[in-house]
Design a protein around this motif. Structure first.
Motif, PDB file in Angstrom:
ATOM      1  N   GLY A 217       0.898  -1.184  -0.043  1.00 54.02           N
ATOM      2  CA  GLY A 217      -0.157   0.053  -0.141  1.00 54.02           C
ATOM      3  C   GLY A 217       0.916   1.149   0.100  1.00 54.02           C
ATOM      4  N   GLY A 218       2.113   1.204   0.068  1.00 51.15           N
ATOM      5  CA  GLY A 218       2.941   2.460   0.025  1.00 51.15           C
ATOM      6  C   GLY A 218       2.960   3.160   1.330  1.00 51.15           C
ATOM      7  N   ALA A 219       2.658   2.554   2.419  1.00 45.06           N
ATOM      8  CA  ALA A 219       2.472   3.565   3.724  1.00 45.06           C
ATOM      9  C   ALA A 219       3.911   4.052   3.956  1.00 45.06           C
ATOM     10  N   ALA A 220       4.991   3.117   3.884  1.00 46.38           N
ATOM     11  CA  ALA A 220       6.281   3.556   4.536  1.00 46.38           C
ATOM     12  C   ALA A 220       6.624   4.710   3.411  1.00 46.38           C
ATOM     13  N   ALA A 221       6.592   4.590   2.174  1.00 44.73           N
ATOM     14  CA  ALA A 221       7.082   5.517   1.300  1.00 44.73           C
ATOM     15  C   ALA A 221       6.254   6.932   1.649  1.00 44.73           C
ATOM     16  N   ASP A 222       5.004   6.989   2.181  1.00 48.16           N
ATOM     17  CA  ASP A 222       4.310   8.092   2.119  1.00 48.16           C
ATOM     18  C   ASP A 222       4.719   8.607   3.437  1.00 48.16           C
ATOM     19  N   ALA A 223       5.089   7.649   4.339  1.00 46.60           N
ATOM     20  CA  ALA A 223       5.337   8.253   5.661  1.00 46.60           C
ATOM     21  C   ALA A 223       6.772   9.107   5.566  1.00 46.60           C
ATOM     22  N   PHE A 224       7.742   8.252   4.769  1.00 43.40           N
ATOM     23  CA  PHE A 224       9.039   9.303   4.517  1.00 43.40           C
ATOM     24  C   PHE A 224       8.995  10.332   3.656  1.00 43.40           C
ATOM     25  N   ARG A 225       8.210  10.429   2.869  1.00 49.27           N
ATOM     26  CA  ARG A 225       8.060  11.807   2.212  1.00 49.27           C
ATOM     27  C   ARG A 225       7.153  12.680   3.194  1.00 49.27           C
ATOM     28  N   ARG A 226       6.216  12.385   3.669  1.00 53.81           N
ATOM     29  CA  ARG A 226       5.548  13.501   4.801  1.00 53.81           C
ATOM     30  C   ARG A 226       6.414  13.916   5.910  1.00 53.81           C
ATOM     31  N   ASN A 227       6.940  12.976   6.646  1.00 55.70           N
ATOM     32  CA  ASN A 227       7.685  13.257   7.844  1.00 55.70           C
ATOM     33  C   ASN A 227       9.121  13.784   7.575  1.00 55.70           C
ATOM     34  N   TYR A 228       9.708  13.325   6.361  1.00 57.27           N
ATOM     35  CA  TYR A 228      11.068  13.665   6.368  1.00 57.27           C
ATOM     36  C   TYR A 228      11.686  14.475   5.167  1.00 57.27           C
ATOM     37  N   LEU A 229      11.270  13.967   4.229  1.00 58.75           N
ATOM     38  CA  LEU A 229      11.602  14.729   2.659  1.00 58.75           C
ATOM     39  C   LEU A 229      10.786  16.053   2.921  1.00 58.75           C
ATOM     40  N   ASP A 230       9.485  16.225   3.086  1.00 60.15           N
ATOM     41  CA  ASP A 230       8.757  17.423   3.166  1.00 60.15           C
ATOM     42  C   ASP A 230       8.893  18.250   4.303  1.00 60.15           C
ATOM     43  N   VAL A 231      10.069  18.012   5.148  1.00 59.44           N
ATOM     44  CA  VAL A 231      10.464  18.848   6.220  1.00 59.44           C
ATOM     45  C   VAL A 231      11.712  19.239   6.278  1.00 59.44           C
ATOM     46  N   PRO A 232      12.154  20.689   6.362  1.00 55.99           N
ATOM     47  CA  PRO A 232      13.648  21.012   6.246  1.00 55.99           C
ATOM     48  C   PRO A 232      14.469  20.211   7.295  1.00 55.99           C
ATOM     49  N   GLN A 233      15.428  19.653   7.057  1.00 50.83           N
ATOM     50  CA  GLN A 233      16.494  18.848   7.710  1.00 50.83           C
ATOM     51  C   GLN A 233      17.797  19.580   7.985  1.00 50.83           C
ATOM     52  N   ASN A 234      18.202  20.076   9.209  1.00 51.74           N
ATOM     53  CA  ASN A 234      19.380  20.609   9.395  1.00 51.74           C
ATOM     54  C   ASN A 234      19.632  21.889   8.565  1.00 51.74           C
ATOM     55  N   GLY A 235      18.517  22.790   8.199  1.00 55.03           N
ATOM     56  CA  GLY A 235      18.768  23.840   7.372  1.00 55.03           C
ATOM     57  C   GLY A 235      18.468  23.723   6.050  1.00 55.03           C
ATOM     58  N   ALA A 236      18.356  22.606   5.413  1.00 54.00           N
ATOM     59  CA  ALA A 236      18.065  22.032   4.173  1.00 54.00           C
ATOM     60  C   ALA A 236      16.767  22.248   3.575  1.00 54.00           C
ATOM     61  N   ARG A 237      16.654  22.672   2.532  1.00 55.92           N
ATOM     62  CA  ARG A 237      15.336  22.881   1.874  1.00 55.92           C
ATOM     63  C   ARG A 237      14.363  21.712   1.694  1.00 55.92           C
TER      64      ARG A 237
ATOM     65  N   PRO B  60      30.722  14.278   1.100  1.00 55.71           N
ATOM     66  CA  PRO B  60      31.410  15.317   1.727  1.00 55.71           C
ATOM     67  C   PRO B  60      32.867  14.898   1.890  1.00 55.71           C
ATOM     68  N   VAL B  61      33.683  15.760   1.692  1.00 54.07           N
ATOM     69  CA  VAL B  61      35.206  15.632   2.180  1.00 54.07           C
ATOM     70  C   VAL B  61      35.135  15.459   3.833  1.00 54.07           C
ATOM     71  N   PRO B  62      35.768  14.586   4.399  1.00 50.58           N
ATOM     72  CA  PRO B  62      35.869  14.448   5.898  1.00 50.58           C
ATOM     73  C   PRO B  62      36.338  15.674   6.544  1.00 50.58           C
ATOM     74  N   GLY B  63      35.548  15.941   7.634  1.00 51.48           N
ATOM     75  CA  GLY B  63      36.059  17.077   8.113  1.00 51.48           C
ATOM     76  C   GLY B  63      35.303  18.442   7.865  1.00 51.48           C
ATOM     77  N   SER B  64      34.676  18.402   6.733  1.00 56.32           N
ATOM     78  CA  SER B  64      33.913  19.431   5.857  1.00 56.32           C
ATOM     79  C   SER B  64      32.527  19.566   6.674  1.00 56.32           C
ATOM     80  N   ARG B  65      31.841  20.682   6.465  1.00 55.75           N
ATOM     81  CA  ARG B  65      30.648  20.973   7.203  1.00 55.75           C
ATOM     82  C   ARG B  65      29.516  19.974   7.162  1.00 55.75           C
ATOM     83  N   LEU B  66      29.435  19.126   5.735  1.00 51.04           N
ATOM     84  CA  LEU B  66      28.448  18.163   5.765  1.00 51.04           C
ATOM     85  C   LEU B  66      28.968  16.819   6.030  1.00 51.04           C
ATOM     86  N   ASP B  67      30.312  16.760   6.767  1.00 49.79           N
ATOM     87  CA  ASP B  67      30.817  15.481   6.994  1.00 49.79           C
ATOM     88  C   ASP B  67      29.951  14.392   7.604  1.00 49.79           C
TER      89      ASP B  67
END
Length: 395
Positions: free
Chosen positions: A85-105, A371-378
């Motif tokens: 039924g796609g419930a896990a995919a729907d939850a991932f989009r709604r609760n994670y991808l549609d929500v800004p993570q650590n300042g990302a759009r 990301p290069v180890p030690g960089s901002r996105l490491d």
């Protein structure tokens, strides 16, 4: 038809916002196609859905941030447990991808595709010869429950779900010249599996999907798969040979005249018609130069006449190889092309994740999100042992 019924149900659940015209990107821009083995698999059935339903799972947040910072238009996620039924995919989009993570759009995918896979589906046979018939190694694909290590396609462009082809039930023995594993204790070649086993044993350890995506007036076939790792077996090399033939499947499918033997789960025969645009995506568990795969497994696909290998690279992979040392120092392949961060002792970091467009589509860019180890996105390097690979194309 049983797979298509499940797919249609999932599509209805997952495409609730598909009618919003503003969600479709400008088709004049390059299309970023990506693959990411996100390691969003869990040890027990239902656990992934529970994690994704909360919005505070740290690994899922890191995976979502990688996707938000890479911003693919079409994305294959490997190792995403299948939930009917796609419930896990729907939850991932709604609760994670549609929500800004650590300042990302946030990144919004109005279209998605998921379907059953072979992992955890019992064969009733003792495939690894350990005296039992109900272990995870005895399933059509290694798994502790049906759907573990599944796949998910996310898209900002419409998916033509009516024209999707799946090859979950294609039998290994039906591939001409199949590289069947050999019992080293007997003189007969390719006899690890009995005729009774081969009557039912499927080729795909997960599945092979041909997912047509509509980019303006053009159709791009997203060819998704996740072949078994060529290890965790014995001298018979049952996983190595299967990995080779799972990769060869797409090489035959996209090469005119070589895919006539192929049949999909609806009984339709043949490969991809000549002239169709495609992008092969996925974790193929095979490096062209290093690792445990058979010598020509990756090259079978990379050298196919219609496949364009753009060789996406990253500075982060080079830095990781130098810092980690170990087996990396003995590799023949260039470290900049690595996509997975494996054990430093063996096999070291490898190139196993691919985005391979068809020749004729103009490529405007590519890369590996490492990301290069030690960089901002490491901190995002710990999201998975694999890294997101992307290619920008103009269909």
């Amino acid at each position: 038809m049983r797979g298509k019924v499940a797919v249609l149900a999932a599509a209805l659940v997952l495409s609730g916002t598909a009618g919003v015209a503003s969600a479709t990107p400008d088709v004049r821009e390059p299309v970023r196609v990506a693959t990411f083995n996100a390691s969003l698999n869990r040890a027990a059935e239902g656990e992934l859905l529970a994690d994704l339903s909360t919005g505070d799972d740290e690994q899922a947040r890191a995976v979502a941030e990688v996707i938000q910072r890479s911003r693919p238009d079409v994305l294959l996620v490997n190792e995403f447990d299948y939930v009917e039924g796609g419930a896990a995919a729907d939850a991932f989009r709604r609760n994670y991808l549609d929500v800004p993570q650590n300042g990302a759009r946030p990144v919004h995918y109005p279209y998605a595709y998921t379907a059953p896979v072979n992992t955890g589906v019992p064969t009733g046979h003792d495939l690894n010869r350990d005296g039992t018939v109900d272990g995870p190694d005895d399933a059509h694909g290694f798994g502790h429950f049906p759907g573990q290590y599944g796949m998910l396609v996310l898209s900002r462009y419409p998916i033509d779900t009516e024209q999707v082809r799946t090859f979950q039930t294609f039998r290994w023995k039906d591939m001409p010249g199949a590289l069947l594993p050999d019992d080293p204790e007997t003189p007969e070649p390719g006899d690890w599996y009995s005729a009774e086993v081969l009557r039912t044993l499927r080729l795909s350890s997960k599945s092979h999907w041909d997912v047509p995506v509509q980019v303006g007036r053009r159709t791009v076939h997203v060819l998704a798969a996740h072949p078994t790792p060529p290890s965790f077996d014995g001298p018979e090399d049952r996983n190595g040979t299967r990995n080779h033939d799972e990769i060869r499947f797409w090489a035959d499918y996209v090469t005119p005249g070589k895919g006539r033997y192929i049949y999909d789960d609806d009984g339709r025969r043949g490969g991809l018609p000549a002239g169709e645009r495609f992008v092969v995506v996925g974790d193929y568990n095979a490096d062209p130069f290093d690792g445990d795969s058979t010598d020509d497994a990756a090259r079978t696909l990379l050298d196919a006449p219609r496949v364009h290998d753009t060789r996406p690279a990253s500075a982060g992979a080079v830095a990781a190889s130098l810092l980690q040392g170990g087996a990396n120092g003995d590799h023949r392949g260039p470290a900049r092309l690595d996509t997975a961060d494996f054990s430093d002792d063996q096999p070291g970091n490898l190139r196993v994740d691919y985005v391979l467009p068809s020749r004729g589509m103009r490529v405007t860019g590519d890369g590996v999100f490492w990301p290069v180890p030690g960089s901002r996105l490491d901190h995002l390097n710990a999201a998975s042992d694999h890294h997101l690979v992307w290619v920008d194309v103009r269909p």
